[in-house]
Write an enzyme that holds these catalytic residues in place. Structure first.
Site, short mmCIF file in Angstrom:
data_model
loop_
_atom_site.label_atom_id
_atom_site.label_comp_id
_atom_site.label_asym_id
_atom_site.label_seq_id
_atom_site.Cartn_x
_atom_site.Cartn_y
_atom_site.Cartn_z
N GLY A 202 -46.64 9.60 -23.76
CA GLY A 202 -47.99 9.51 -23.64
C GLY A 202 -48.25 10.71 -22.50
N GLN B 5 -52.75 15.03 -15.79
CA GLN B 5 -51.22 15.36 -15.42
C GLN B 5 -50.89 16.65 -15.70
OE1 GLN B 5 -49.87 11.68 -17.98
NE2 GLN B 5 -48.09 12.09 -16.65
N CYS C 250 -42.99 7.27 -15.24
CA CYS C 250 -44.16 8.27 -15.42
C CYS C 250 -43.67 9.69 -15.49
CB CYS C 250 -45.00 8.08 -14.51
SG CYS C 250 -46.52 9.27 -14.53
N LEU C 251 -44.00 10.74 -16.09
CA LEU C 251 -43.62 12.24 -16.18
C LEU C 251 -44.11 12.76 -14.82
CD1 LEU C 251 -44.59 12.96 -20.03
CD2 LEU C 251 -41.97 12.73 -19.03
N HIS D 82 -51.18 2.46 -19.19
CA HIS D 82 -50.70 3.46 -18.40
C HIS D 82 -51.53 4.87 -18.65
CE1 HIS D 82 -47.01 5.54 -16.25
NE2 HIS D 82 -47.62 6.43 -16.81
N GLU D 83 -51.82 5.11 -19.64
CA GLU D 83 -52.65 6.42 -19.69
C GLU D 83 -53.99 6.23 -19.49
OE1 GLU D 83 -50.66 8.99 -20.00
OE2 GLU D 83 -48.93 8.09 -20.75
N HIS E 107 -54.33 6.64 -15.80
CA HIS E 107 -54.18 8.03 -15.27
C HIS E 107 -55.65 8.87 -15.23
CE1 HIS E 107 -50.20 9.23 -14.45
NE2 HIS E 107 -49.70 8.81 -16.01
ZN ZN Z 1 -47.71 8.51 -16.42
#
Ligand code: ZN
Length: 172
Positions: free
Chosen positions: A46, A51, A97-98, A139-140, A143
């Protein structure tokens, strides 16, 4: 299409509430294509606008777990996503998380959610998700509200310090 740089912890864009999308024109379409490519290249399950340094309420999710959960792999694009319903049952599971490389956290979240929003053409959509897919959506959507899993985690740790089951390694 292009792979964009993924911002990491310490960048203010990640902590800010992203803006609602009103214009579904070519700029948004390029952003969405780039986000899909960036998510796949990472690889991750995701990605949210902030991000990639775009403070817009856009998320992409691609997840499937044919073996464990019998969920075929599917790509979701959501603009202005919101959680309209959550299950009363919740579960603690490990998230990465990226934008937070090298750390994981145990986060409690509702097991199932209903997500509403628009598709990339601006048409309303509604998705019912459970288990990992529900977690990724939450989670997204966090963000685009400037929230990282670190803000919700009961415990944060480096994955190399303790082994984790394979299915919990996906990063979003
Ligand atoms: Zn994330």
């Amino acid at each position: 299409m292009a792979v964009r740089e993924i911002l990491t912890l310490g960048n203010d864009v990640l902590k800010r509430k992203a803006q609602k999308v009103d214009d579904f024109g070519p700029k948004l379409q390029t952003l969405i294509d780039d986000m899909i490519e960036t998510m796949r290249a990472a690889p991750g399950v995701g990605l949210a606008g902030p991000q990639v340094n775009e403070p817009l309420r856009v998320i992409v999710v691609e997840f499937g777990d044919e073996e464990e959960e019998e969920v075929p792999k599917k790509l979701y694009v959501l603009v202005n996503p919101e959680i309209s319903r959550t299950s009363p049952e919740s579960l603690v599971a490990a998230e990465g998380c990226l934008s937070v490389p090298g750390l994981m956290g145990d986060v409690e979240r509702p097991i199932a959610v209903t997500v509403i929003g628009k598709n990339r053409r601006g048409q309303p959509i509604k998705i019912k998700a459970k288990d990992w897919l529900a977690r990724i959506f939450q989670h997204e959507i966090d963000h685009v509200n400037g929230i990282l899993f670190l803000d919700r985690a009961e415990r944060v740790y480096k994955p190399e310090e303790e082994p984790i089951p394979e299915q919990e390694e996906a990063e979003a």
